[in-house]
Design a protein around this motif. Structure first.
Motif, PDB file in Angstrom:
ATOM      1  N   HIS A 179       0.867  -1.192   0.000  1.00 44.40           N
ATOM      2  CA  HIS A 179       0.000   0.000   0.000  1.00 44.40           C
ATOM      3  C   HIS A 179       0.902   1.241   0.000  1.00 44.40           C
ATOM      4  O   HIS A 179       1.652   1.457   0.966  1.00 44.40           O
ATOM      5  N   PRO A 180       0.838   2.076  -1.030  1.00 44.82           N
ATOM      6  CA  PRO A 180       1.720   3.249  -1.049  1.00 44.82           C
ATOM      7  C   PRO A 180       1.419   4.245   0.054  1.00 44.82           C
ATOM      8  O   PRO A 180       2.275   5.052   0.418  1.00 44.82           O
ATOM      9  N   SER A 181       0.205   4.205   0.597  1.00 39.53           N
ATOM     10  CA  SER A 181      -0.153   5.137   1.671  1.00 39.53           C
ATOM     11  C   SER A 181       0.550   4.816   2.976  1.00 39.53           C
ATOM     12  O   SER A 181       0.718   5.697   3.834  1.00 39.53           O
ATOM     13  N   LEU A 182       0.972   3.561   3.158  1.00 37.53           N
ATOM     14  CA  LEU A 182       1.589   3.163   4.425  1.00 37.53           C
ATOM     15  C   LEU A 182       2.990   3.754   4.523  1.00 37.53           C
ATOM     16  O   LEU A 182       3.891   3.373   3.783  1.00 37.53           O
ATOM     17  N   ALA A 183       3.174   4.674   5.446  1.00 35.34           N
ATOM     18  CA  ALA A 183       4.454   5.385   5.580  1.00 35.34           C
ATOM     19  C   ALA A 183       5.253   4.917   6.782  1.00 35.34           C
ATOM     20  O   ALA A 183       6.459   4.715   6.693  1.00 35.34           O
ATOM     21  N   VAL A 184       4.590   4.783   7.941  1.00 35.89           N
ATOM     22  CA  VAL A 184       5.280   4.429   9.185  1.00 35.89           C
ATOM     23  C   VAL A 184       4.546   3.273   9.845  1.00 35.89           C
ATOM     24  O   VAL A 184       3.316   3.312   9.976  1.00 35.89           O
ATOM     25  N   ILE A 185       5.287   2.263  10.235  1.00 37.58           N
ATOM     26  CA  ILE A 185       4.763   1.177  11.070  1.00 37.58           C
ATOM     27  C   ILE A 185       5.414   1.333  12.435  1.00 37.58           C
ATOM     28  O   ILE A 185       6.638   1.350  12.555  1.00 37.58           O
ATOM     29  N   CYS A 186       4.592   1.470  13.455  1.00 37.48           N
ATOM     30  CA  CYS A 186       5.093   1.813  14.789  1.00 37.48           C
ATOM     31  C   CYS A 186       4.791   0.682  15.768  1.00 37.48           C
ATOM     32  O   CYS A 186       3.671   0.164  15.801  1.00 37.48           O
ATOM     33  N   GLY A 187       5.774   0.341  16.577  1.00 34.33           N
ATOM     34  CA  GLY A 187       5.630  -0.778  17.491  1.00 34.33           C
ATOM     35  C   GLY A 187       4.553  -0.606  18.537  1.00 34.33           C
ATOM     36  O   GLY A 187       3.851  -1.566  18.878  1.00 34.33           O
ATOM     37  N   ASN A 188       4.407   0.596  19.069  1.00 37.58           N
ATOM     38  CA  ASN A 188       3.428   0.805  20.135  1.00 37.58           C
ATOM     39  C   ASN A 188       3.165   2.292  20.322  1.00 37.58           C
ATOM     40  O   ASN A 188       3.863   3.137  19.750  1.00 37.58           O
ATOM     41  N   SER A 189       2.217   2.594  21.150  1.00 38.09           N
ATOM     42  CA  SER A 189       1.898   3.972  21.519  1.00 38.09           C
ATOM     43  C   SER A 189       2.381   4.234  22.946  1.00 38.09           C
ATOM     44  O   SER A 189       1.865   3.644  23.903  1.00 38.09           O
ATOM     45  N   GLU A 190       3.431   5.018  23.075  1.00 40.38           N
ATOM     46  CA  GLU A 190       3.886   5.582  24.356  1.00 40.38           C
ATOM     47  C   GLU A 190       4.326   4.577  25.416  1.00 40.38           C
ATOM     48  O   GLU A 190       4.367   4.911  26.601  1.00 40.38           O
TER      49      GLU A 190
END
Length: 850
Positions: free
Chosen positions: A425-436
């Motif tokens: 998906h070209p929209s997917l820019a950042v994959i982040c492990g968790n929130s805070e």
């Protein structure tokens, strides 16, 4: 099991489970097997029209509402029962999402056990009974699960109600009483479907698109196996198309294996851009499988792909995202489910919500780790609309048990399923492990070695790189500095302007690099939204009913309305408590304006050409229920004043003014689009009574994807204390107005600067007028509004309509064209439209044409 990038296979069938559904609650642990259900009275079973979360099913049956008495859903066990005829069955049953600890029986035989709501399942269906069959689903009590003794976490997460939620793979929605409604997701929250496959089985898709100079390349590997009487597979062709032009390549089969691989190149490929910077060009991708025996070819729909490069420069604490070599200032918000009670939305509703985001000039959304994963329709729409996505894995704040084998295995399956869907998906820019998670550990006082967890730093990072190499992996939403939430390094949750009550200047002084969340303010909604709250328009902001929906940090002696009140006093110089007690309607209007002014000013500051900030995502695009929540939109998607402020600050071509102290006033123009900007800027100084004192203009040129700044002092022949920093005498001008026009004279943007700050003082009349009113065939109203003198924070009163823009300023003599769209609420449209300004006692009213 169909999944990943497989949107459809021409020889396969899918159909919803058509059944007669009932629901009942039993005491936790009282009934363990289907046989024991015989003791449950028939009257305890509630007929429901479709599978849904427990709260959603009860709401549709009229047995519960967010506006009624609260219900503790986690106390008991919940049973869903479906009776269906075998004539409608297929060989497989697919469960898209099961929220809670779930056991499923088919005709008394155990079919499935699941304890992760983020994992989909597919089960082969055993022989069915001729006639009526029974599917039973038991969702065990979460309270009972949490009561089991387990090791204590190394730190506490104050926002959650129970610290051992870290063991449960459920959404935090409904379990964070400081900000989410008491409606946790329990039950079959995504579709239950029959699946039948013929001809060929398709699995293990790996799809990747990349850009090499002007050449696009699509790489695919897939496992294929003939089914039933189908002949052997002869040819497998990858086809990629755009605007009627197709490119094809034949896949090669691995030796003695079901795996096929292919790579296809496209010369002079059209690039995918965020919509603010160019066209989000897409290509359709499909696999054509031809078998021996002359059967019809099987078409495997792989959805759309796009071609772009994406880099993130993290050198020296930066977090600078570039697409196709062009730096992108990422502005947007944190996405929330369209319906907190039933989080799985219809594709058309998702696309409409995302189109609203695009129209506002926002170019990034974060799906944060506190909510749920969105479905394929979300990413497809983001691809189409040119919206970047920052995607968290569903982990937030807590100390997760990464040393527990069962937990890690479940998380691994969850991550692989999600990553398989997100790939290409070209929209997917950042994959982040968790929130805070690291931030919470640090703030609680845990030692530095606890701030990082191998689950996020290593395991999920490796999986993300394997499935989605075109996206940037980042361990946590707050990460990169000497401590996780350091503002001027990496990414952070920025609440300097906001919860920490820092002055507005902190937006620059903090040296913010990238805010994965920011600017959480309890934004007051429009009167129509307040009318939907329990108590309606008679409800006051200090009432417990109102406060129950005001976000707060658990354990804190303040809430986010106190934050808003702080800035109301700072910006307007009035005591909010006194104002609330003496003129409540005025208090609400000023409170709405606060959100617009704070967000517009800070986001514009961060977009300055000389700023080191690379992006900022407001905490909550949309409220979870009617009230003064963090959302820029209410729970139905109706704009609040804060949304208009963010929209103005996010325009692809944006003009704004900043006070630079004794250096005077600076004018900035940002030009995101692909074409250079040749335009004219006029700066004018006005007295409070509307008299134009001086003006100056000049032609400017701003490069494509660029920006520039000017000192306004250079634009006048003599020194003028434009910003009122020196204060050698009484002020002559009350407003500095700047207007950006293109070569044809069309206004592109406007900017306003009040040297003595915003004022709560009201004149009797600022000469507001409405003209040119026209009712359009679609029911909307077009009109123009003007003012004789300075009009501050202009807003409309028009029941049944939603203003395209409001809480904007008008310069003396200026005219603005405004569109009032029909509200989706079932409200009888008004016969009159009124316009008012915060700095005037009187406004203007006009009849709506029939």
């Amino acid at each position: 099991m169909m999944g990943g990038r497989i949107l459809g296979v021409s020889s396969h069938r899918r159909a919803p489970l058509d059944a007669r559904w009932t629901l009942c609650e039993t005491p936790a642990g009282a009934i363990e097997t289907p046989a024991q259900l015989a003791d449950v009275p028939a009257t305890d079973w509630l007929p429901i029209d479709a599978p849904d979360t427990v709260a959603g099913a009860l709401r549709r049956a009229g047995r519960w509402s967010l506006d009624g008495p609260p219900k503790w859903f986690d106390a008991g066990d919940w049973w869903f029962r479906a009776h269906f005829d075998s004539a409608s069955s297929m060989p497989y049953l697919a469960f898209g999402g099961l929220a809670g600890e779930c056991s499923i029986w088919l005709n008394g035989v155990l079919l499935l056990i699941s304890d992760n709501m983020h994992v989909a399942h597919e089960c082969a269906v055993p022989s069915l009974i001729d006639g009526e069959n029974e599917l039973l689903m038991r969702f065990a009590s979460l309270d009972a699960f949490l009561a089991h003794r387990r090791p204590r976490p190394r730190w506490r997460a104050p926002m959650v109600e129970h610290q051992q939620l870290r063991w449960a793979r459920v959404s935090l929605l409904g379990h964070t009483p400081g900000w989410s409604p008491p409606a946790p997701a329990i039950g079959p929250w995504r579709a239950i479907e029959w699946i039948d496959r013929t001809s060929v089985d398709v699995s293990a898709v790996r799809l990747h698109s990349e850009l090499d100079g002007s050449v696009g390349r699509v790489s695919l590997s897939v496992e294929l196996a003939p089914l039933g009487e189908a002949g052997r597979i002869e040819t497998v062709t990858l086809r990629v198309s755009r605007n009627g032009v197709s490119y094809e390549a034949t896949a090669a089969q691995a030796d003695n294996d079901a795996t096929y691989a292919v790579s296809l190149t496209i010369p002079e490929v059209a690039l995918w851009w965020p919509h603010t910077h160019g066209e989000p060009a897409l290509y359709t991708a499909e696999l054509v499988v031809e078998s021996a025996g002359g059967a019809d070819a099987v078409i495997v729909d792989l959805g759309n792909v796009g071609f772009r490069t994406l880099t993130v420069d993290t050198a020296d604490g930066d977090f600078a995202l570039s697409v196709n070599g062009v730096p992108i200032f990422c502005r947007g918000a944190n996405w929330t489910p369209l319906d907190v009670v039933s989080p799985a939305a219809l594709p058309e509703a998702t696309r409409a919500a995302l189109a609203q985001v695009q129209a506002a000039g926002l170019n990034m959304l974060r799906v944060n780790g506190c909510i749920v994963y969105e479905d394929d329709a979300f990413f497809a729409a983001c691809d189409e609309l040119g919206l970047l996505v920052w995607q968290d894995f569903m982990f937030a704040n807590m100390d997760y048990p990464a040393d527990d084998e069962h937990f890690v295995a479940s998380v691994r399956e969850e991550a692989q399923q999600q990553l398989a869907r997100w790939q290409a998906h070209p929209s997917l820019a950042v994959i982040c492990g968790n929130s805070e998670a690291g931030q919470q550990a640090a703030m609680w006082g845990a030692p530095r070695e606890a701030w990082s967890q191998p689950l996020f730093d290593e395991e999920l990072a490796e999986l993300a790189q394997r499935y989605c190499p075109g996206a940037k992996y980042w361990p946590s939403s707050a990460h990169g500095g000497a401590f996780p939430h350091q503002n001027d390094a990496g990414t952070t949750s920025y609440y300097g302007v906001g919860a920490y009550l820092r002055p507005m200047e902190d937006a620059r002084r903090s040296g913010l690099r990238f805010a994965s969340e920011c600017l959480a303010i309890a934004n007051v909604p429009q009167p129509a939204t307040i009318a939907r709250m329990p108590g309606g328009t008679s409800l006051r902001s200090h009432h417990p009913g109102w406060k129950a929906r005001t976000p707060r940090d658990l354990g804190a002696g303040w809430d986010f309305e106190d934050v808003r009140d702080h800035y109301l006093q700072q910006l307007y110089g009035v005591d909010p408590v006194e104002l609330r007690g003496t003129d409540y309607d005025r208090y609400l209007h000023l409170s709405r304006a606060v959100g617009a002014e704070v967000i517009q000013a800070t986001m514009s500051e961060w977009r300055r050409p000389a700023s080191g900030c690379r992006g900022a995502l407001v905490w909550f695009l949309r409220d979870l229920w009617a009230g003064a929540g963090w959302g820029l939109l209410d729970e139905r998607g109706m704009p609040k004043a804060a949304f208009h402020g963010l929209r103005r600050a996010s325009a692809p071509i944006h003009l704004f003014l900043t006070g630079e102290g004794t250096n005077g006033l600076a004018l900035h123009v940002v030009n995101d689009p692909v074409k250079p900007l040749a335009a004219n800027v006029e700066v004018a100084l006005y007295r409070d009574d509307g008299l134009r004192l001086q003006s100056s203009g000049r032609d400017i040129a701003v490069p494509a994807h660029g920006g520039d700044s000017w000192a306004i002092g250079e634009w006048f022949d003599s020194f003028i204390d434009v910003s009122r920093a020196y204060r050698f005498g009484p002020a002559e001008h009350a407003l500095v107005s700047a207007t950006l026009r293109d070569a044809s004279g069309r206004t592109l943007d406007r900017a306003f600067y009040f040297p003595d700050g915003l004022s709560a003082h009201r004149r009797r009349d600022v000469g507001l007028e409405i003209a040119g009113i026209e009712k359009r065939p679609d029911g909307s109203i077009a009109l123009s509004v003007s003012a004789r003198t300075v009009a501050q924070s202009v807003y409309f009163d028009a029941d049944g309509y939603v203003a395209e823009d409001e809480y904007f300023h008008l310069a003396p003599g200026e005219t603005r064209a405004i569109l009032l769209n029909r509200s989706p609420d079932d409200v009888r449209p008004t016969a009159r439209v009124s316009v008012s300004a915060l700095n005037a006692w009187t406004g203007a009213t006009i009849e709506v044409p029939r």
